[in-house]
Design an enzyme around this catalytic site. Structure first.
Site, PDB file in Angstrom:
ATOM      1  N   ARG A  15      17.250 -57.820  52.337  1.00 21.48           N
ATOM      2  CA  ARG A  15      18.395 -57.213  51.633  1.00 21.48           C
ATOM      3  C   ARG A  15      18.021 -55.873  51.023  1.00 21.48           C
ATOM      4  O   ARG A  15      16.940 -55.721  50.474  1.00 21.48           O
ATOM      5  CB  ARG A  15      18.824 -58.103  50.464  1.00 21.48           C
ATOM      6  CG  ARG A  15      19.436 -59.402  50.857  1.00 21.48           C
ATOM      7  CD  ARG A  15      19.565 -60.281  49.620  1.00 21.48           C
ATOM      8  NE  ARG A  15      19.923 -61.622  49.995  1.00 21.48           N
ATOM      9  CZ  ARG A  15      21.182 -62.047  50.099  1.00 21.48           C
ATOM     10  NH1 ARG A  15      22.170 -61.239  49.826  1.00 21.48           N
ATOM     11  NH2 ARG A  15      21.441 -63.277  50.478  1.00 21.48           N
TER      12      ARG A  15
ATOM     13  N   ASN B 278      35.616 -22.130  29.833  1.00 20.11           N
ATOM     14  CA  ASN B 278      36.451 -21.943  31.035  1.00 20.11           C
ATOM     15  C   ASN B 278      36.163 -20.566  31.620  1.00 20.11           C
ATOM     16  O   ASN B 278      35.849 -20.416  32.801  1.00 20.11           O
ATOM     17  CB  ASN B 278      37.943 -22.032  30.691  1.00 20.11           C
ATOM     18  CG  ASN B 278      38.307 -23.331  30.017  1.00 20.11           C
ATOM     19  OD1 ASN B 278      37.650 -24.336  30.229  1.00 20.11           O
ATOM     20  ND2 ASN B 278      39.339 -23.308  29.190  1.00 20.11           N
ATOM     21  N   ASP B 279      36.280 -19.555  30.765  1.00 23.64           N
ATOM     22  CA  ASP B 279      35.994 -18.204  31.245  1.00 23.64           C
ATOM     23  C   ASP B 279      34.512 -18.021  31.539  1.00 23.64           C
ATOM     24  O   ASP B 279      34.145 -17.355  32.509  1.00 23.64           O
ATOM     25  CB  ASP B 279      36.449 -17.166  30.205  1.00 23.64           C
ATOM     26  CG  ASP B 279      37.911 -16.797  30.412  1.00 23.64           C
ATOM     27  OD1 ASP B 279      38.277 -16.500  31.567  1.00 23.64           O
ATOM     28  OD2 ASP B 279      38.684 -16.833  29.437  1.00 23.64           O
TER      29      ASP B 279
ATOM     30  N   TYR C  20      30.146 -28.192  16.693  1.00 22.41           N
ATOM     31  CA  TYR C  20      31.348 -28.988  17.003  1.00 22.41           C
ATOM     32  C   TYR C  20      31.808 -28.734  18.433  1.00 22.41           C
ATOM     33  O   TYR C  20      31.415 -27.745  19.063  1.00 22.41           O
ATOM     34  CB  TYR C  20      32.488 -28.689  16.018  1.00 22.41           C
ATOM     35  CG  TYR C  20      33.080 -27.308  16.165  1.00 22.41           C
ATOM     36  CD1 TYR C  20      34.110 -27.080  17.065  1.00 22.41           C
ATOM     37  CD2 TYR C  20      32.608 -26.247  15.414  1.00 22.41           C
ATOM     38  CE1 TYR C  20      34.653 -25.818  17.218  1.00 22.41           C
ATOM     39  CE2 TYR C  20      33.150 -24.974  15.545  1.00 22.41           C
ATOM     40  CZ  TYR C  20      34.172 -24.772  16.464  1.00 22.41           C
ATOM     41  OH  TYR C  20      34.699 -23.529  16.629  1.00 22.41           O
TER      42      TYR C  20
ATOM     43  N   SER D 252      32.472 -19.414  19.299  1.00 23.73           N
ATOM     44  CA  SER D 252      33.026 -20.578  19.994  1.00 23.73           C
ATOM     45  C   SER D 252      32.950 -20.282  21.484  1.00 23.73           C
ATOM     46  O   SER D 252      33.475 -19.264  21.950  1.00 23.73           O
ATOM     47  CB  SER D 252      34.475 -20.822  19.564  1.00 23.73           C
ATOM     48  OG  SER D 252      34.982 -21.919  20.285  1.00 23.73           O
TER      49      SER D 252
ATOM     50  N   HIS E 120      35.091 -57.910  47.537  1.00 30.48           N
ATOM     51  CA  HIS E 120      34.704 -56.496  47.654  1.00 30.48           C
ATOM     52  C   HIS E 120      35.720 -55.598  46.958  1.00 30.48           C
ATOM     53  O   HIS E 120      35.372 -54.720  46.168  1.00 30.48           O
ATOM     54  CB  HIS E 120      34.595 -56.136  49.147  1.00 30.48           C
ATOM     55  CG  HIS E 120      34.281 -54.694  49.383  1.00 30.48           C
ATOM     56  ND1 HIS E 120      35.262 -53.754  49.572  1.00 30.48           N
ATOM     57  CD2 HIS E 120      33.097 -54.047  49.411  1.00 30.48           C
ATOM     58  CE1 HIS E 120      34.687 -52.583  49.731  1.00 30.48           C
ATOM     59  NE2 HIS E 120      33.382 -52.718  49.646  1.00 30.48           N
TER      60      HIS E 120
ATOM     61  N   ARG F  75      45.754 -21.226  20.574  1.00 31.94           N
ATOM     62  CA  ARG F  75      46.031 -20.112  21.496  1.00 31.94           C
ATOM     63  C   ARG F  75      47.354 -19.494  21.065  1.00 31.94           C
ATOM     64  O   ARG F  75      48.406 -20.119  21.217  1.00 31.94           O
ATOM     65  CB  ARG F  75      46.133 -20.621  22.926  1.00 31.94           C
ATOM     66  CG  ARG F  75      44.815 -21.099  23.530  1.00 31.94           C
ATOM     67  CD  ARG F  75      45.055 -21.559  24.962  1.00 31.94           C
ATOM     68  NE  ARG F  75      43.836 -21.735  25.728  1.00 31.94           N
ATOM     69  CZ  ARG F  75      43.252 -22.898  25.962  1.00 31.94           C
ATOM     70  NH1 ARG F  75      43.755 -24.011  25.460  1.00 31.94           N
ATOM     71  NH2 ARG F  75      42.164 -22.972  26.707  1.00 31.94           N
TER      72      ARG F  75
ATOM     73  N   LYS G  86      17.987 -55.041  42.260  1.00 28.16           N
ATOM     74  CA  LYS G  86      17.919 -56.440  42.716  1.00 28.16           C
ATOM     75  C   LYS G  86      16.483 -56.951  42.671  1.00 28.16           C
ATOM     76  O   LYS G  86      16.204 -58.043  42.162  1.00 28.16           O
ATOM     77  CB  LYS G  86      18.476 -56.519  44.139  1.00 28.16           C
ATOM     78  CG  LYS G  86      18.730 -57.921  44.617  1.00 28.16           C
ATOM     79  CD  LYS G  86      19.294 -57.919  46.031  1.00 28.16           C
ATOM     80  CE  LYS G  86      20.714 -57.385  46.048  1.00 28.16           C
ATOM     81  NZ  LYS G  86      21.226 -57.149  47.402  1.00 28.16           N
TER      82      LYS G  86
ATOM     83  N   ARG H 253      22.124 -59.401  37.586  1.00 31.90           N
ATOM     84  CA  ARG H 253      22.066 -58.034  37.050  1.00 31.90           C
ATOM     85  C   ARG H 253      23.003 -57.969  35.861  1.00 31.90           C
ATOM     86  O   ARG H 253      23.863 -58.851  35.683  1.00 31.90           O
ATOM     87  CB  ARG H 253      22.476 -57.020  38.107  1.00 31.90           C
ATOM     88  CG  ARG H 253      23.906 -57.189  38.494  1.00 31.90           C
ATOM     89  CD  ARG H 253      24.353 -56.298  39.605  1.00 31.90           C
ATOM     90  NE  ARG H 253      25.626 -56.826  40.061  1.00 31.90           N
ATOM     91  CZ  ARG H 253      26.195 -56.550  41.201  1.00 31.90           C
ATOM     92  NH1 ARG H 253      25.599 -55.746  42.051  1.00 31.90           N
ATOM     93  NH2 ARG H 253      27.354 -57.070  41.518  1.00 31.90           N
TER      94      ARG H 253
ATOM     95  N   GLU I  53      32.523 -15.896  25.948  1.00 37.99           N
ATOM     96  CA  GLU I  53      33.050 -16.330  27.246  1.00 37.99           C
ATOM     97  C   GLU I  53      32.783 -15.316  28.344  1.00 37.99           C
ATOM     98  O   GLU I  53      33.216 -15.489  29.473  1.00 37.99           O
ATOM     99  CB  GLU I  53      34.545 -16.683  27.150  1.00 37.99           C
ATOM    100  CG  GLU I  53      35.381 -15.680  26.404  1.00 37.99           C
ATOM    101  CD  GLU I  53      36.807 -16.160  26.130  1.00 37.99           C
ATOM    102  OE1 GLU I  53      37.237 -17.168  26.705  1.00 37.99           O
ATOM    103  OE2 GLU I  53      37.487 -15.485  25.341  1.00 37.99           O
TER     104      GLU I  53
ATOM    105  N   GLY J 191      27.842 -53.732  48.676  1.00 41.20           N
ATOM    106  CA  GLY J 191      28.230 -53.776  50.088  1.00 41.20           C
ATOM    107  C   GLY J 191      28.027 -52.483  50.850  1.00 41.20           C
ATOM    108  O   GLY J 191      28.432 -52.385  52.002  1.00 41.20           O
TER     109      GLY J 191
ATOM    110  N   CYS K 187      35.248 -24.462  22.856  1.00 44.94           N
ATOM    111  CA  CYS K 187      36.673 -24.807  22.930  1.00 44.94           C
ATOM    112  C   CYS K 187      37.200 -24.770  24.358  1.00 44.94           C
ATOM    113  O   CYS K 187      38.382 -24.902  24.589  1.00 44.94           O
ATOM    114  CB  CYS K 187      37.499 -23.924  22.010  1.00 44.94           C
ATOM    115  SG  CYS K 187      37.384 -22.185  22.424  1.00 44.94           S
TER     116      CYS K 187
ATOM    117  N   MET L 124      25.123 -50.896  51.629  1.00 41.51           N
ATOM    118  CA  MET L 124      23.969 -50.858  52.533  1.00 41.51           C
ATOM    119  C   MET L 124      23.849 -52.213  53.231  1.00 41.51           C
ATOM    120  O   MET L 124      24.737 -53.033  53.166  1.00 41.51           O
ATOM    121  CB  MET L 124      22.712 -50.491  51.750  1.00 41.51           C
ATOM    122  CG  MET L 124      22.767 -49.073  51.237  1.00 41.51           C
ATOM    123  SD  MET L 124      21.293 -48.625  50.343  1.00 41.51           S
ATOM    124  CE  MET L 124      21.360 -49.667  48.923  1.00 41.51           C
TER     125      MET L 124
END
Ligand code: PEP
Ligand code: MG
Length: 887
Positions: free
Chosen positions: A91, A775-776, A859, A771, A448, A569, A22, A335, A752, A100, A839, A102
């Site tokens: 402000r 996850n693992d 990739y 690759s 709001h 998989r 602001k 803004r 992994e 809204g 992957c 603060m």
């Protein structure tokens, strides 16, 4: 000594970190010569110092005094002067907009004596006393934490006493009494009189804005929006101008384009004879900007020309808060405006057409999250009942849920809910986060509810005026229909329609476009998506592949722009009717039985691969050898134990179940995810991997014979040591050597296990590609189970701020990401042409895609549905154009 205060004439729009959004934008508008009331900004640095030490930094107030003198000079008035007082607004304003969340305090400088000066100077006693009572109320609540309800009940009593319908009808005498009553409320709660020294008011207000950075709702909002908690807020102190000075005054908010659709043309809400807070709170219903053109054509024209200049300067959609005081236009804020996902795409393309920005910049104006949002389904209106009512379409999407009337119930619900409120305020935030959609009876597109919902990408219909909401009775009545808490509603945030019951949903047009079912001609959104996706594909360095296990999945991924399959998989191919064959394999007592089971599986696997290679003809298909623990293919231990026990109790022979039970017991693992799976399984069960390799190669041979161009690759899961990979590789190569008419098939590994990342230099000797199975890798780096922890303690960790986001969703760049960087570096040091991809689920997560780009991967691979998102983010990551601040 640090400098803590900047006059509006000193700053500019690029100083957001220091002056907050602001403050920086007020300074920019001041520099542009736009009509901004004089003022100054106290820096975020001052706030951080205050929050660190719990004390106002030395010299801050002296600096404030100096800048105040300048404002007083420009306005020709003194703060709180008994004859003709200057009044100030104070402000908050951080680097990122937090609507809204603060505090703001208006009318600083009014005291028992200056209120009379204001009355005399303005010639409007009502206005002066009303301003004074607003100050005591806001100041009391914000600075000293006086409960707002205590003021509200005095106000209600005053209205009742005067027989007034609204606050605006309260006569002067009642307002004077109300001020006295408010002062008593203030004294009772604070043990002190309402401060009569204007400078004391100002300093207290400034420190309370500093403190509001850490208000509970502000902390929660930042967590939700992923805004760092340590930035601090700036404080803007500005000469007050008044929109509540009569019918030739008013206040409004405006957008330079429609933030919902992106359509060109000024758009906004105006409320005559009101203060800015009234618009944002949605307490009174506003009128459109067009009506301002009739009410005050001169100010309207002036506003339009200011808006045009702002668009030119910011090169983007701007939103604006303005006030008209007795026919004079004042700019209170601007803004780069928030917008819906659809508008973001449309506006970015428009700005390119208008020659304002380049295509590279346009890519920075949209995000993968927005594209994902556009790929959500919407209502199938042909199957919808007549709408109950229609409100303002404030934030698009299709939301179905049970009615709740307050934030606490929404936050506690374990099923989808719609939060129904007359209007929302910042305290409703937890409920808004939890709800599927938000429905209000009051307020426009800039209320709001609307602003916050749009920011969160949450469906919202607001200003549905026909709704009669009875919060006490927990009912909402609309045209004679009474709905209760728990009744199901469907909200269409795109049209504003509210339907009873659950309306069926239908696919998004953007998805249908990717599917090739809709043409982008004559549809601005689809045309914009096409344009930006084409550019993203043009500039991106990262390839985007898909995780797909079947022909249809691979075909869809291809339509969505995948450049291959990054992970097939194979384990799903062992389920269903084939389970019995796997059982035979596991239970085989000798080679003959095992070979028979493998021989039966081989043609089935081969057929799967033929289908996959056909769908991805000419593109790489990375097939991962089987990964899960074998016992997953046998019946569950508990169920089997019960079956055998039942049979024995009845004196029957449990037969095959008894054999199975022995096997299941033998193979049972306490931590199967850390047990006999992946490459370990392949090395323990003779012939299993060899059968899979043969199926891959024979399928490729069949496709070649059919004139196709299959490009299989073989990937070994869960490798931790190069010797594991070498053994599997030797076996695979010997199988491949025996099969004629196949293309060259590369053999690589998943990374992994942390040990694989650390020894990547050795592993790369035996791997033609890596690759990352993030996850693992995440599970094993953190040492927590991916199957258990999200429900167990992630909620708490997120609430405590230990995680800003789940590490299973966005890559933990400091920990897991470091292993990725190490493995890339060491792997490529051994084998410079090593192909490296990812992957895990992170491959389709926008922030993670950007990380993988920086880490130098070749990739990412993700589920077919996320392929467009990854393409877009890969394009954004590759562009070095300046970033947008439309957040
Ligand atoms: C991974 O671990 O990231 C991965 C892709 O393999 P899966 O999820 O099948 O274990
Ligand atoms: Mg894995």
């Amino acid at each position: 000594m640090a400098r803590y205060v900047y006059d509006f004439t000193d700053g500019n729009k690029d100083l957001k970190e220091l002056l907050g959004g602001k403050g920086a934008n007020l300074a920019e508008m001041t520099r542009m010569g736009l009509p901004v009331p004089p003022g100054f900004t106290i820096t975020t640095e001052a706030c951080r110092a205050y929050l660190r030490t719990r004390a106002v930094p030395a010299g801050l107030f002296a600096e404030v005094q100096e800048h105040l003198l300048l404002v007083e000079m420009r306005m020709g008035k003194g703060l709180g002067d008994p004859q003709d007082p200057l009044l100030l607004s104070v402000r908050s304003g951080g680097k990122f907009s937090m609507p809204g969340m603060m505090e703001t305090i208006l009318d600083i400088g009014l005291t028992d004596s200056s209120v009379r000066g204001l009355a005399a100077q303005s010639g409007d006693e009502r206005f002066a006393w009303d301003s004074y009572r607003r100050l005591i109320q806001m100041f009391g609540r914000t600075v000293f934490g006086v409960p707002g309800a205590d003021f509200e009940s005095e106000l209600a009593a005053a209205r009742a006493g005067a027989g007034a319908e609204s606050d605006a009808e309260l006569p002067v005498a009642q307002l004077q009494d109300l001020v006295e009553a408010y002062k008593k409320v203030f004294l009772a709660h604070t043990g002190r009189d309402f401060p009569q020294a204007p400078h004391e008011q100002l300093f207290l207000a400034i420190t309370s804005v500093f403190r509001s950075w850490n208000a509970e709702r502000a902390v929660l909002y930042r967590r939700q929006e992923r805004i760092p908690q340590d930035l601090g807020t700036a404080v803007n102190v500005m000469a007050m101008v008044f929109g509540n000075r009569g019918p030739d005054s008013g206040t409004g908010v405006a957008f330079t384009r429609d933030p919902a659709t992106g359509r060109r043309g000024a758009y906004g809400d105006y409320l005559s004879n009101a203060q800015g807070e009234d618009v944002v709170a949605g307490i009174r219903n506003t009128v459109g900007l067009r009506e301002l053109a009739e009410l005050d054509p001169r100010s309207y024209r002036r506003l339009l020309s200011v808006m045009e200049r702002l668009e030119q300067r910011y090169r983007d959609l701007c939103d604006i808060e303005f006030t008209i005081e007795r026919g004079k236009l004042w700019m209170l804020q601007t803004r780069v405006g928030k917008r819906t996902a659809a508008a973001a795409f449309v506006i970015a393309a428009q700005l390119v057409d208008e020659g304002t920005i380049t295509l590279d910049e346009a890519l920075q104006r949209v995000s993968g999250e927005q594209l994902a949002h556009l790929m959500f389904p919407s209502f199938d209106t042909s199957a919808a009942p007549a709408p109950l009512t229609t409100g303002v379409p404030a934030s698009p999407g299709a939301a179905v849920g049970a009615i709740v009337f307050d934030s606490a119930h929404a936050a506690a619900a374990d099923h989808p809910v719609i939060l129904v409120r007359p209007e929302t305020n910042p305290d409703d935030l937890p409920g808004m986060i939890a709800a599927q959609g938000i429905l209000t009876s009051r307020g426009g597109k800039t209320s709001h509810a609307a602003v916050v919902a749009r920011g969160m990408g949450k469906t919202c219909v607001c200003g549905a005026e026909e709704l009669r909401i009875d919060l006490a009775a927990e009912t909402v009545t609309v045209n004679g229909t009474v709905l209760h808490a728990g009744d199901v509603l469907s909200l269409d945030g795109t049209t504003g329609r509210v339907y009873p019951g659950a309306v069926p949903v239908h696919p998004s047009p953007v998805v249908r476009y990717f599917e090739g079912e809709l043409s982008p001609a004559n549809d601005p959104l689809l045309a914009a998506v096409q344009r930006l996706m084409t550019h993203a594909d043009h500039v991106r360095r990262l390839g985007v592949h898909a995780n797909a296990d079947t022909g249809p999945d691979a075909a869809r991924a291809r339509r969505f722009g995948a450049g291959g399959v990054g992970l097939c998989r194979t384990e799903h191919m062992f389920l269903g009717e084939r389970r019995e064959l796997v059982e035979r394999l596991i239970l085989a007592d000798d080679d003959t039985e095992r070979d028979a089971a493998l021989a039966a599986l081989l043609p089935l696997q081969r057929a799967d691969f033929v289908e996959l290679f056909e769908a991805m003809d000419g593109l790489p298909v990375t097939v991962r050898l089987i990964d899960p623990p074998l016992h997953e293919f046998l019946p569950a231990l508990e169920e089997l134990t019960a079956r055998v026990a039942r049979a024995e109790a009845l004196g029957r022979d449990p037969g095959r179940d008894a054999v199975l039970l022995t096997a299941v017991r033998r193979m049972h693992e306490a931590n199967p995810m850390l047990g006999l799976r992946g490459v370990r399984l392949g090395l323990v069960v003779p012939g299993l991997f060899a059968m899979q390799v043969r199926a891959i190669a024979e399928a490729a041979a069949l496709r070649v014979a059919a004139g196709g161009d299959p490009r299989p690759e073989i990937m070994v899961p869960l490798v931790g040591a190069v010797q594991e990979l070498e053994t599997v590789r030797a076996e695979a190569e010997s199988v491949l050597h025996g099969i004629d008419g196949i293309p060259r098939i590369r053999i690589g590994t998943m990374i992994e296990v942390p040990r694989a990342a650390l020894t990547a230099g050795e592993i790369a000797h035996a791997a033609e590609f890596f690759s990352f199975g993030t996850n693992d890798l995440t599970q094993m780096t953190w040492g927590f189970s991916r199957d258990d922890v999200e429900g167990a303690f992630f909620g708490r960790y997120l609430a405590l701020g230990i995680f800003a986001v789940s590490p299973f969703e966005t890559i933990d760049s400091g920990g897991v990401g470091e292993l990725v960087r190490i493995a890339v570096e060491r792997g490529r040091a051994t084998r410079p042409d090593l192909t490296v991809g990812v992957c895990g689920e992170h491959g389709g997560d926008p922030a993670s895609v950007r990380f993988f780009h920086r880490a130098g991967l070749d990739y990412v691979s993700c589920s077919p549905f996320r392929v467009p998102v990854a393409r877009l983010e890969a394009g954004r990551a590759a562009c070095t154009a300046s970033t947008s601040d439309s957040r």
